[in-house]
Design an enzyme around this catalytic site. Structure first.
Site, PDB file in Angstrom:
ATOM      1  N   GLY A  77      37.795  54.325  39.724  1.00 31.71           N
ATOM      2  CA  GLY A  77      36.997  53.566  40.386  1.00 31.71           C
ATOM      3  C   GLY A  77      37.157  53.679  41.948  1.00 31.71           C
TER       4      GLY A  77
ATOM      5  N   LYS B 254      32.513  36.085  46.544  1.00 37.09           N
ATOM      6  CA  LYS B 254      31.247  36.560  46.500  1.00 37.09           C
ATOM      7  C   LYS B 254      30.149  35.347  46.319  1.00 37.09           C
ATOM      8  CE  LYS B 254      33.039  41.062  45.550  1.00 37.09           C
ATOM      9  NZ  LYS B 254      32.878  42.243  44.553  1.00 37.09           N
TER      10      LYS B 254
ATOM     11  N   LYS C  82      30.229  35.252  27.168  1.00 40.49           N
ATOM     12  CA  LYS C  82      30.012  35.448  28.561  1.00 40.49           C
ATOM     13  C   LYS C  82      29.232  37.050  28.290  1.00 40.49           C
ATOM     14  CE  LYS C  82      32.978  35.759  31.900  1.00 40.49           C
ATOM     15  NZ  LYS C  82      34.228  35.947  32.593  1.00 40.49           N
TER      16      LYS C  82
ATOM     17  N   ASP D  57      28.240  46.869  45.519  1.00 39.75           N
ATOM     18  CA  ASP D  57      29.148  47.439  44.515  1.00 39.75           C
ATOM     19  C   ASP D  57      28.419  48.434  43.792  1.00 39.75           C
ATOM     20  OD1 ASP D  57      31.285  46.167  45.462  1.00 39.75           O
ATOM     21  OD2 ASP D  57      31.007  44.284  44.368  1.00 39.75           O
TER      22      ASP D  57
ATOM     23  N   SER E  89      43.758  44.909  50.618  1.00 45.76           N
ATOM     24  CA  SER E  89      42.530  45.609  51.005  1.00 45.76           C
ATOM     25  C   SER E  89      42.632  46.793  51.701  1.00 45.76           C
ATOM     26  CB  SER E  89      41.260  44.575  51.653  1.00 45.76           C
ATOM     27  OG  SER E  89      40.389  45.177  52.017  1.00 45.76           O
ATOM     28  N   LYS E  90      41.809  47.914  51.213  1.00 46.97           N
ATOM     29  CA  LYS E  90      41.825  49.156  51.942  1.00 46.97           C
ATOM     30  C   LYS E  90      40.325  49.151  52.971  1.00 46.97           C
ATOM     31  CE  LYS E  90      45.160  51.513  49.274  1.00 46.97           C
ATOM     32  NZ  LYS E  90      45.703  50.284  49.004  1.00 46.97           N
TER      33      LYS E  90
ATOM     34  N   ASN F 184      28.510  40.966  48.473  1.00 44.23           N
ATOM     35  CA  ASN F 184      29.540  41.643  49.088  1.00 44.23           C
ATOM     36  C   ASN F 184      29.708  42.066  50.276  1.00 44.23           C
ATOM     37  OD1 ASN F 184      28.429  44.120  48.866  1.00 44.23           O
ATOM     38  ND2 ASN F 184      30.405  45.109  47.912  1.00 44.23           N
TER      39      ASN F 184
HETATM   40  P1  NDP Z   1      36.325  39.058  36.685  1.00 43.63           P
HETATM   41  O1  NDP Z   1      37.422  38.356  36.522  1.00 43.63           O
HETATM   42  O2  NDP Z   1      35.298  38.753  37.156  1.00 43.63           O
HETATM   43  O3  NDP Z   1      36.155  39.713  35.145  1.00 43.63           O
HETATM   44  C1  NDP Z   1      37.264  40.203  34.307  1.00 43.63           C
HETATM   45  C2  NDP Z   1      36.786  41.090  33.234  1.00 43.63           C
HETATM   46  O4  NDP Z   1      37.776  41.516  32.463  1.00 43.63           O
HETATM   47  C3  NDP Z   1      35.974  40.070  32.260  1.00 43.63           C
HETATM   48  O5  NDP Z   1      35.092  40.578  31.501  1.00 43.63           O
HETATM   49  C4  NDP Z   1      37.238  39.719  31.095  1.00 43.63           C
HETATM   50  O6  NDP Z   1      36.814  39.187  29.917  1.00 43.63           O
HETATM   51  C5  NDP Z   1      38.106  40.863  31.069  1.00 43.63           C
HETATM   52  N1  NDP Z   1      39.612  40.724  30.762  1.00 43.63           N
HETATM   53  C6  NDP Z   1      40.368  40.427  31.511  1.00 43.63           C
HETATM   54  N2  NDP Z   1      41.508  40.234  31.027  1.00 43.63           N
HETATM   55  C7  NDP Z   1      41.214  40.909  29.767  1.00 43.63           C
HETATM   56  C8  NDP Z   1      41.852  40.923  28.592  1.00 43.63           C
HETATM   57  N3  NDP Z   1      43.281  40.651  28.584  1.00 43.63           N
HETATM   58  N4  NDP Z   1      41.561  41.385  27.360  1.00 43.63           N
HETATM   59  C9  NDP Z   1      40.044  41.571  27.382  1.00 43.63           C
HETATM   60  N5  NDP Z   1      39.565  41.495  28.423  1.00 43.63           N
HETATM   61  C10 NDP Z   1      39.840  40.975  29.686  1.00 43.63           C
HETATM   62  O7  NDP Z   1      36.672  40.308  37.399  1.00 43.63           O
HETATM   63  P2  NDP Z   1      35.690  41.481  37.929  1.00 43.63           P
HETATM   64  O8  NDP Z   1      34.525  41.765  37.080  1.00 43.63           O
HETATM   65  O9  NDP Z   1      35.314  41.392  39.530  1.00 43.63           O
HETATM   66  O10 NDP Z   1      36.651  42.896  38.173  1.00 43.63           O
HETATM   67  C11 NDP Z   1      37.036  43.581  37.080  1.00 43.63           C
HETATM   68  C12 NDP Z   1      37.840  44.795  37.315  1.00 43.63           C
HETATM   69  O11 NDP Z   1      37.145  45.652  38.424  1.00 43.63           O
HETATM   70  C13 NDP Z   1      38.998  44.487  38.185  1.00 43.63           C
HETATM   71  O12 NDP Z   1      40.210  45.152  37.995  1.00 43.63           O
HETATM   72  C14 NDP Z   1      38.418  45.042  39.535  1.00 43.63           C
HETATM   73  O13 NDP Z   1      39.613  45.466  40.561  1.00 43.63           O
HETATM   74  C15 NDP Z   1      37.649  46.106  39.299  1.00 43.63           C
HETATM   75  N6  NDP Z   1      36.692  46.338  40.329  1.00 43.63           N
HETATM   76  C16 NDP Z   1      36.815  47.731  40.909  1.00 43.63           C
HETATM   77  C17 NDP Z   1      35.899  47.930  41.893  1.00 43.63           C
HETATM   78  C18 NDP Z   1      35.828  49.139  42.660  1.00 43.63           C
HETATM   79  O14 NDP Z   1      35.185  49.413  43.718  1.00 43.63           O
HETATM   80  N7  NDP Z   1      36.440  50.245  41.895  1.00 43.63           N
HETATM   81  C19 NDP Z   1      34.826  46.960  42.522  1.00 43.63           C
HETATM   82  C20 NDP Z   1      34.880  45.547  41.509  1.00 43.63           C
HETATM   83  C21 NDP Z   1      35.842  45.598  40.482  1.00 43.63           C
HETATM   84  P3  NDP Z   1      36.742  37.586  29.697  1.00 43.63           P
HETATM   85  O15 NDP Z   1      35.290  37.385  30.195  1.00 43.63           O
HETATM   86  O16 NDP Z   1      36.835  37.706  28.096  1.00 43.63           O
HETATM   87  O17 NDP Z   1      37.736  37.004  30.239  1.00 43.63           O
END
Ligand code: NDP
Length: 276
Positions: free
Chosen positions: A241, A70, A159, A106, A18-19, A91
């Site tokens: 991001g 969360k 989903k 967020d 975490s940053k 958050n």
């Molecule tokens: P979740 O685990 O809740 O959701 C992950 C999402 O990514 C789902 O839609 C999932 O699809 C999809 N996904 C994962 N792997 C694959 C794959 N191999 N192929 C296709 N789809 C895939 O995570 P979050 O929603 O919390 O976070 C998502 C990203 O956003 C993270 O990498 C996180 O670091 C980033 N993030 C950045 C923030 C910022 O401040 N910049 C803030 C919050 C998040 P499926 O439903 O099909 O599994």
């Protein structure tokens, strides 16, 4: 002005990466606030205990909450902001005397970062890729910013359907499922973790027609593969991001101290740190 040390923290598991402490300590320094901000590791089933323990000190003014807590935080707080209610996740926790308010910053962070990159949200048609916590968390703030429509695509169709239905309960039918078509978008947001493994979503290149603004919630030392693809296909406003991270923290800071910190120096500091 506070004269005694106050504490805040971020709960997570894992939490080492975490940053947030760096960001909040830089924000606090700007205002000369005596803030001590720490990382708090909690066991996966131990959020309630950790939060109760942390807030047993009257000096604890608030906390951030990251994965996987969360939803636990949503249940732990006494009341919820409209953002947190619609995002279905908390958050940020704010102490209000003996009570605790849950908020979600967020989406605010995403909107603020888009605006700082001159992306116009009013009447925009948006494509969101992903239907996890990040997508759901972003949607209330995007809708509040006056977008026209949001199309949702996700690998797991069920989903995406759930998120469309959930969003339409408060968004006047502005959300719909992605279908292969000639639809063009003003803004495309990658809210999946795909870029962390250098993978692209299973979507045609035509989504990038019309030079949309392109946002990847992931941030890396270099452009993500999703950003590179968009740039190869002619997109000129392509953003990662990191700014979202800094702006969501700034909103949390405001909720605790009613001070709006300057995000730019913190963003630059993290950008340089991320290069190493
Ligand atoms: P979740 O685990 O809740 O959701 C992950 C999402 O990514 C789902 O839609 C999932 O699809 C999809 N996904 C994962 N792997 C694959 C794959 N191999 N192929 C296709 N789809 C895939 O995570 P979050 O929603 O919390 O976070 C998502 C990203 O956003 C993270 O990498 C996180 O670091 C980033 N993030 C950045 C923030 C910022 O401040 N910049 C803030 C919050 C998040 P499926 O439903 O099909 O599994």
């Amino acid at each position: 002005m506070l004269s005694f040390p106050v504490t805040a923290c971020v709960f997570g598991n894992p939490i080492e990466q975490s940053k947030s402490p760096i960001i909040h300590e830089m924000f606090a320094a700007e205002f000369g606030l005596p803030l001590v901000y720490t990382k708090r590791f909690a066991p996966k089933d131990g959020f309630e205990h950790s939060a109760t323990q942390f807030f047993s000190s009257k000096n604890s003014i608030g906390a951030n909450v990251t994965m996987p807590f969360k939803h636990d935080a949503l249940k732990w707080v006494d009341s919820l902001s409209s953002q947190a209610k619609r995002a279905g996740a908390v958050n940020t926790i704010i102490r209000d005397g003996e009570r605790f308010i849950g908020d979600n910053t967020d989406g605010y962070g995403l909107v603020a970062d888009l605006q700082s990159h001159k992306v116009s949200l009013a009447n925009a048609n948006i494509l969101i890729i992903g239907a996890g916590g990040a997508a759901q968390g972003a949607l209330p703030a995007l809708l509040d910013a006056g977008i026209k429509s949001v199309t949702i695509y996700n690998r797991s169709l069920n989903k995406a359907e759930e998120l469309v239905n959930y969003t339409n309960r408060y968004a006047e039918q502005k959300a719909s499922l992605y279908r292969l078509s000639a639809a063009t978008f003003d803004i495309i947001i990658n809210a999946t973790s795909l870029s962390l493994n250098a993978n692209l979503p299973d979507l045609p290149d035509t989504i990038f027609a019309n030079n949309p603004a392109v946002y990847d919630m992931v941030y890396l030392p270099q452009s993500t593969v999703f950003m590179q693809r968009a740039q190869q296909l002619g997109c000129t406003n392509v953003i990662d991001g990191l700014g979202m991270l800094v702006h969501q923290a700034a909103r949390s800071f405001y909720l605790w101290f009613t001070e709006t910190p300057n995000c730019e120096p913190v963003y630059q500091y993290l950008r340089d740190l991320n290069k190493i």
